[in-house]
Design an enzyme around this catalytic site. Structure first.
Site, PDB file in Angstrom:
ATOM      1  N   ARG A 167      22.565  45.774  39.703  1.00  0.00           N
ATOM      2  CA  ARG A 167      23.103  46.192  41.014  1.00  0.00           C
ATOM      3  C   ARG A 167      22.966  47.700  41.114  1.00  0.00           C
ATOM      4  O   ARG A 167      23.341  48.430  40.195  1.00  0.00           O
ATOM      5  CB  ARG A 167      24.565  45.775  41.177  1.00  0.00           C
ATOM      6  CG  ARG A 167      25.164  46.301  42.476  1.00  0.00           C
ATOM      7  CD  ARG A 167      26.474  45.645  42.877  1.00  0.00           C
ATOM      8  NE  ARG A 167      26.247  44.420  43.635  1.00  0.00           N
ATOM      9  CZ  ARG A 167      27.185  43.829  44.383  1.00  0.00           C
ATOM     10  NH1 ARG A 167      28.395  44.334  44.468  1.00  0.00           N
ATOM     11  NH2 ARG A 167      26.907  42.715  45.049  1.00  0.00           N
ATOM     12  N   ALA A 222      33.223  43.410  37.909  1.00  0.00           N
ATOM     13  CA  ALA A 222      32.984  44.530  36.998  1.00  0.00           C
ATOM     14  C   ALA A 222      33.842  44.373  35.748  1.00  0.00           C
ATOM     15  O   ALA A 222      35.071  44.386  35.814  1.00  0.00           O
ATOM     16  CB  ALA A 222      33.320  45.835  37.706  1.00  0.00           C
ATOM     17  N   CYS A 229      36.493  42.597  41.993  1.00  0.00           N
ATOM     18  CA  CYS A 229      37.630  42.948  41.130  1.00  0.00           C
ATOM     19  C   CYS A 229      38.899  42.235  41.579  1.00  0.00           C
ATOM     20  O   CYS A 229      39.183  42.175  42.776  1.00  0.00           O
ATOM     21  CB  CYS A 229      37.929  44.444  41.208  1.00  0.00           C
ATOM     22  SG  CYS A 229      36.595  45.478  40.645  1.00  0.00           S
ATOM     23  N   TYR A 270      29.774  54.425  40.109  1.00  0.00           N
ATOM     24  CA  TYR A 270      30.291  54.266  38.747  1.00  0.00           C
ATOM     25  C   TYR A 270      29.328  54.910  37.743  1.00  0.00           C
ATOM     26  O   TYR A 270      28.343  55.532  38.132  1.00  0.00           O
ATOM     27  CB  TYR A 270      30.562  52.783  38.457  1.00  0.00           C
ATOM     28  CG  TYR A 270      31.691  52.253  39.321  1.00  0.00           C
ATOM     29  CD1 TYR A 270      32.967  52.802  39.217  1.00  0.00           C
ATOM     30  CD2 TYR A 270      31.483  51.263  40.268  1.00  0.00           C
ATOM     31  CE1 TYR A 270      34.008  52.363  40.033  1.00  0.00           C
ATOM     32  CE2 TYR A 270      32.516  50.817  41.084  1.00  0.00           C
ATOM     33  CZ  TYR A 270      33.771  51.373  40.963  1.00  0.00           C
ATOM     34  OH  TYR A 270      34.803  50.945  41.767  1.00  0.00           O
ATOM     35  N   SER A 293      29.544  37.331  45.222  1.00  0.00           N
ATOM     36  CA  SER A 293      29.424  38.721  44.781  1.00  0.00           C
ATOM     37  C   SER A 293      30.567  39.074  43.827  1.00  0.00           C
ATOM     38  O   SER A 293      31.676  38.540  43.960  1.00  0.00           O
ATOM     39  CB  SER A 293      29.497  39.621  46.035  1.00  0.00           C
ATOM     40  OG  SER A 293      28.861  40.837  45.829  1.00  0.00           O
ATOM     41  N   PRO A 294      30.311  39.962  42.861  1.00  0.00           N
ATOM     42  CA  PRO A 294      31.405  40.343  41.952  1.00  0.00           C
ATOM     43  C   PRO A 294      32.548  41.018  42.707  1.00  0.00           C
ATOM     44  O   PRO A 294      32.306  41.900  43.529  1.00  0.00           O
ATOM     45  CB  PRO A 294      30.724  41.330  40.988  1.00  0.00           C
ATOM     46  CG  PRO A 294      29.492  41.801  41.699  1.00  0.00           C
ATOM     47  CD  PRO A 294      29.068  40.681  42.583  1.00  0.00           C
ATOM     48  N   GLY A 306      30.751  38.376  49.544  1.00  0.00           N
ATOM     49  CA  GLY A 306      31.987  38.880  48.951  1.00  0.00           C
ATOM     50  C   GLY A 306      33.201  38.412  49.733  1.00  0.00           C
ATOM     51  O   GLY A 306      33.728  37.313  49.520  1.00  0.00           O
TER      52      GLY A 306
HETATM   53  C1  LIG Z   1      38.161  42.914  46.494  1.00  0.00           C
HETATM   54  C2  LIG Z   1      36.783  43.418  46.210  1.00  0.00           C
HETATM   55  C3  LIG Z   1      36.421  43.720  44.904  1.00  0.00           C
HETATM   56  C4  LIG Z   1      35.121  44.163  44.610  1.00  0.00           C
HETATM   57  N1  LIG Z   1      34.746  44.358  43.311  1.00  0.00           N
HETATM   58  C5  LIG Z   1      33.450  44.636  43.018  1.00  0.00           C
HETATM   59  C6  LIG Z   1      32.997  44.638  41.683  1.00  0.00           C
HETATM   60  O1  LIG Z   1      33.717  44.326  40.735  1.00  0.00           O
HETATM   61  N2  LIG Z   1      31.706  44.981  41.465  1.00  0.00           N
HETATM   62  C7  LIG Z   1      30.853  45.274  42.507  1.00  0.00           C
HETATM   63  O2  LIG Z   1      29.684  45.607  42.255  1.00  0.00           O
HETATM   64  N3  LIG Z   1      31.256  45.217  43.772  1.00  0.00           N
HETATM   65  C8  LIG Z   1      32.511  44.876  44.056  1.00  0.00           C
HETATM   66  N4  LIG Z   1      32.900  44.745  45.342  1.00  0.00           N
HETATM   67  C9  LIG Z   1      31.884  44.811  46.398  1.00  0.00           C
HETATM   68  C10 LIG Z   1      31.390  43.400  46.734  1.00  0.00           C
HETATM   69  O3  LIG Z   1      30.762  42.797  45.613  1.00  0.00           O
HETATM   70  C11 LIG Z   1      30.388  43.444  47.899  1.00  0.00           C
HETATM   71  O4  LIG Z   1      29.284  44.207  47.492  1.00  0.00           O
HETATM   72  C12 LIG Z   1      31.021  44.063  49.145  1.00  0.00           C
HETATM   73  O5  LIG Z   1      32.307  43.533  49.384  1.00  0.00           O
HETATM   74  C13 LIG Z   1      30.137  43.825  50.363  1.00  0.00           C
HETATM   75  O6  LIG Z   1      29.920  42.450  50.565  1.00  0.00           O
HETATM   76  P1  LIG Z   1      30.786  41.593  51.645  1.00  0.00           P
HETATM   77  O7  LIG Z   1      30.591  42.275  52.972  1.00  0.00           O
HETATM   78  O8  LIG Z   1      30.171  40.219  51.600  1.00  0.00           O
HETATM   79  O9  LIG Z   1      32.201  41.607  51.207  1.00  0.00           O
HETATM   80  C14 LIG Z   1      34.185  44.337  45.655  1.00  0.00           C
HETATM   81  C15 LIG Z   1      34.579  44.057  46.973  1.00  0.00           C
HETATM   82  C16 LIG Z   1      35.835  43.586  47.247  1.00  0.00           C
HETATM   83  C17 LIG Z   1      36.191  43.228  48.674  1.00  0.00           C
END
Ligand SMILES: Cc1cc2nc3c(=O)[nH]c(=O)nc-3n(C[C@H](O)[C@H](O)[C@H](O)COP(=O)(O)O)c2cc1C
Length: 362
Positions: free
Chosen positions: A228, A56, A24, A180, A21-22, A320
């Protein structure tokens, strides 16, 4: 469907269903990608993921969440991104990039610096948004975009997509989630405009749909387009699942191939966190559109992820935090399912680990 089954969308074959997953990293200046991302993203390829989505990435400088976020608003950004796609391609891993504009949630500080206040060295700026409404009590009040500026945004996203193509990405993902810019236009919570870009649901969908159409027009027909979205804002008066289904049906007709279904992004959202928390939304959008969906949100329990695919609730899973914690998550998941992990596991990484002697208890 299993976690290790390939999936072909347009002309791109995902070697398995496990996608990073993306996320930051807040680690750059001027949006220019360097060694950090090559190592951070490249490690997931060694760990067996079939695809990696770059975080992102600002289609404009003012659209970055923080000064440390990557950019794709100029040709200067292409070489750093191309290093990442080159490495991933060499490992047989599909690469995607999230094209993003943070709107009123731009110009914040990296999470570990929040509370330090505005900086003097030009690392914060006034954000722009559909309406001059702050995200929350501690957020900046954005400047309302003019109608002409809004009308120019689809072209801005399209130019970013063209750069993504030149950087070698297999797919692009439009960021329409998490409160966003595009989510701000969709939501009555952030969009109080009285022109063609606000008011009715049709008007609120106008910019996101125009962005999708503009990106699809320049993105090659043999490469997938992901979107997304936040299926629900989770706040009274915000976007509902019914709104999102209408939006996704229109987006599918414009050429979105995969819906990456997340949720929330507005202050005070009420969606309880837990394993598979957004999976019911993904499944509903899959049914309503007939398009593949990527499930995200605590999907890193292998049995849960495998079951979501087996029951055809989702087609891909995005991992993620589970991937940050264990970059080999996909290889471990493949082994847990009794299948063979991807190449790095059978070569450099797994070869060594499989021959590791069992440590004695003493
Ligand atoms: C450190 C961090 C940075 C993230 N940056 C983005 C991002 O750039 N774009 C986005 O759509 N979601 C972002 N997310 C959300 C994750 O892509 C994901 O949707 C969210 O963490 C839930 O999934 P998980 O439970 O597997 O972590 C970020 C999450 C984390 C923890």
């Amino acid at each position: 469907m299993t976690l290790t089954a390939p999936l072909t969308i347009r002309g791109v074959t995902f070697p398995n269903r496990m996608v990073v997953s993306p996320m930051c990293q807040y680690s750059l200046r001027e949006g220019l990608m360097g060694d950090w991302h090559l190592v951070h993203l490249g490690r997931f390829a060694l760990g067996g993921f079939g695809a990696v989505v770059v975080e992102a990435t600002g289609v404009t400088a003012e659209g970055r969440i923080t000064y440390g976020c990557p950019g794709i608003w100029s040709e200067d950004h292409i070489p750093g991104l191309a290093r990442v796609t080159g490495f991933l391609r060499g490992q047989g891993v599909v690469s995607g990039i999230q094209l993003a504009h943070a709107g009123r949630k731009a110009s914040t500080l990296p999470p570990w610096r929040i509370g330090e206040g505005a900086e003097a060295d030009g690392t914060m700026w006034q954000p722009v948004a559909p309406s001059a409404l702050a995200h929350g009590p501690d957020a900046q009040v954005p400047r309302e975009l003019t109608g002409d500026e809004v009308a120019g945004l689809p072209q801005v996203f399209a130019e970013a997509a063209e750069r993504a193509l030149r950087a070698g990405f297999d797919f692009v993902e439009i960021h329409g989630a998490h409160g966003y810019l595009l989510n701000q236009f969709l939501s009555p919570l952030a969009n109080h405009r009285t022109d063609d870009w606000g008011g009715s649901r049709e008007n609120r969908m106008r910019l996101p749909l125009a962005v999708i159409a503009a990106v699809r027009a320049v993105w090659p027909a043999d490469r997938p387009l992901f979107l997304r979205l936040s299926a629900v804002d989770g706040v009274e008066g915000g976007v509902t699942l019914e709104d999102s289904i209408v939006f996704c049906q229109k987006a599918a007709a414009l050429g979105v191939d995969v819906f990456d279904v997340s949720a929330t992004g507005f202050a005070g959202a009420k969606v309880a966190p837990g394993p598979g928390m957004f999976l019911p939304f993904a499944s509903a959008i899959r049914q309503a559109t007939g398009k593949p969906v990527m499930a995200v949100g605590m999907m890193d329990d292998v049995a849960l992820a495998a079951d979501a695919l087996a029951r055809e609730k989702a087609d891909l899973v995005a991992i993620g935090r589970g991937a940050l914690d264990d970059p080999n998550w996909a290889s471990h998941a493949a082994l847990a399912c009794g299948t063979t992990p991807r190449q790095a596991w059978t070569k450099q990484v797994g070869y060594a680990l499989e021959r590791r002697p069992v440590r004695s208890a003493t």
